[in-house]
Design a protein around this motif. Structure first.
Motif, short mmCIF file in Angstrom:
data_model
loop_
_atom_site.label_atom_id
_atom_site.label_comp_id
_atom_site.label_asym_id
_atom_site.label_seq_id
_atom_site.Cartn_x
_atom_site.Cartn_y
_atom_site.Cartn_z
N ALA A 1 0.83 -1.20 0.00
CA ALA A 1 0.00 0.00 0.00
C ALA A 1 0.86 1.26 0.00
O ALA A 1 0.61 2.20 -0.77
N LEU A 2 1.88 1.28 0.86
CA LEU A 2 2.74 2.47 0.93
C LEU A 2 3.52 2.68 -0.36
O LEU A 2 3.63 3.81 -0.84
N ALA A 3 4.08 1.60 -0.92
CA ALA A 3 4.86 1.73 -2.14
C ALA A 3 3.99 2.18 -3.31
O ALA A 3 4.40 3.01 -4.13
N THR A 4 2.77 1.66 -3.39
CA THR A 4 1.86 2.04 -4.47
C THR A 4 1.44 3.51 -4.34
O THR A 4 1.47 4.26 -5.32
N LEU A 5 1.06 3.92 -3.13
CA LEU A 5 0.67 5.31 -2.92
C LEU A 5 1.85 6.25 -3.15
O LEU A 5 1.69 7.34 -3.73
N ALA A 6 3.04 5.86 -2.69
CA ALA A 6 4.22 6.69 -2.89
C ALA A 6 4.50 6.88 -4.38
O ALA A 6 4.85 7.97 -4.83
N THR A 7 4.32 5.81 -5.16
CA THR A 7 4.57 5.89 -6.60
C THR A 7 3.57 6.82 -7.27
O THR A 7 3.94 7.68 -8.08
N ILE A 8 2.29 6.66 -6.94
CA ILE A 8 1.25 7.50 -7.55
C ILE A 8 1.45 8.97 -7.20
O ILE A 8 1.41 9.86 -8.08
N LEU A 9 1.70 9.25 -5.93
CA LEU A 9 1.87 10.64 -5.50
C LEU A 9 3.15 11.25 -6.08
O LEU A 9 3.16 12.43 -6.46
N ALA B 1 0.51 8.61 6.20
CA ALA B 1 0.76 9.91 5.57
C ALA B 1 2.17 10.40 5.89
O ALA B 1 2.88 10.91 5.03
N GLY B 2 2.59 10.23 7.14
CA GLY B 2 3.95 10.62 7.52
C GLY B 2 5.00 9.79 6.82
O GLY B 2 6.06 10.29 6.45
N ALA B 3 4.72 8.50 6.62
CA ALA B 3 5.68 7.63 5.94
C ALA B 3 5.80 7.97 4.46
O ALA B 3 6.83 7.68 3.84
N LEU B 4 4.78 8.60 3.89
CA LEU B 4 4.78 8.93 2.46
C LEU B 4 5.48 10.24 2.14
O LEU B 4 5.87 10.46 0.99
N VAL B 5 5.62 11.11 3.12
CA VAL B 5 6.12 12.46 2.87
C VAL B 5 7.44 12.50 2.09
O VAL B 5 7.56 13.27 1.12
N PRO B 6 8.48 11.72 2.45
CA PRO B 6 9.75 11.84 1.72
C PRO B 6 9.66 11.47 0.24
O PRO B 6 10.57 11.80 -0.52
N TRP B 7 8.59 10.78 -0.16
CA TRP B 7 8.49 10.32 -1.54
C TRP B 7 7.63 11.23 -2.41
O TRP B 7 7.48 10.97 -3.61
#
Length: 271
Positions: A72-80, A136-142
């Motif tokens: 989930a995190l990797a997919t969301l990070a890629t899309i964003l 959300a916090g884990a996604l910020v750097p990406w």
């Protein structure tokens, strides 16, 4: 010349075997019985093929949840990352605005700064915003990496200005130009960037370890590290966990490697 080619191919084959051997042995150990890999000399192949370690990881250790977290995190990070980085890279390449080159130079200069330096300030900022222990916090750097911005910008420089000007003369808006001309032209670098972000997010250990404090939110690398502290002697289980972590991204990379390599090479020579 023929002897030289044979020696060269033989050397490449030997290097490939040396590189691939640890990966192959990791897979082999994951199917061994408990304690079998600790014998001396270590066996290359399992005496008794077993799936007990994989069963234990998913049934007892809850590895399925950690895999879902990582996916989930990797997919969301890629899309964003694509939503933010691709338009920004195109803007720095083809749209004229005040201070464009200066801002880009500053951003590129920031590439030499180790990412770990910004870890503490970013953590404190997210803590004040209540985003610690959240996805959300884990996604910020990406959200918008400078390296991704650089890749897209360099590739977008290859788009002919005449094509864009012709579209503007025909009455196309900037949004239409971006959707109908720029995005298809940027397809190789978009696939490259998507693969780069997905692999990086999936394999990331340090930032999820810092920002995700609840064990139920752990990603695969963090969960595997926590599991290793409890089962430090169970080499076979740790190898099974490593296989689960590596296999999905390895398969993805092998499936898309031609796009990745094409985009990386193109991004390195454009402009």
């Amino acid at each position: 010349m023929k002897l030289r080619a044979v020696l060269l191919n033989l050397g490449v084959a030997v290097i490939a075997l040396i590189v691939l051997f640890p990966l192959a042995w990791m897979v082999s150990v994951s199917f061994m019985s408990t304690g079998e890999a600790s014998t001396f000399p270590p066996p290359l192949l399992p005496r008794t093929f077993t799936l007990e370690h994989y069963r234990d990881l998913f049934v007892t250790q809850g590895m399925g949840r950690y895999m879902w977290n990582s996916l989930a995190l990797a997919t969301l990070a890629t899309i964003l990352a694509l939503l933010f980085t691709v338009p920004a890279g195109y803007a720095f390449a083809k749209l004229a605005f005040r201070g464009r080159d200066r801002v880009f130079q500053i951003l590129v200069g920031a590439l030499v700064v180790p990412a770990q330096i910004g870890t503490l300030p970013l953590f404190l900022m997210l803590k004040s915003m209540g985003l610690v222990n959240t996805y959300a916090g884990a996604l910020v750097p990406w959200l918008a990496s400078i390296f991704g911005l650089f890749l897209v910008r360099q590739y977008a420089l290859s788009i002919p200005d005449e094509m864009l000007e012709a579209a503007r003369m025909d009455g196309a808006s900037e949004g239409q130009i971006f959707r109908r001309i720029v995005l298809p032209a940027l397809q190789p670098i978009i696939v490259t960037l998507a693969l780069f972000v997905f692999l990086g997010s999936w394999n990331d250990f340090l930032w999820p370890l810092i920002v995700l404090t609840d064990q139920s939110n752990y990603t695969l690398p963090v969960a595997l590290a926590a599991l290793s502290r409890e089962h430090v002697q169970d080499v076979e289980m740790m190898m099974a966990g490593a296989v689960i972590t590596v296999a999905p991204v390895l398969i993805l990379f092998l499936a898309l490697q031609r796009y990745y390599i094409r985009g990386m090479l193109a991004g390195s020579v454009k402009g």
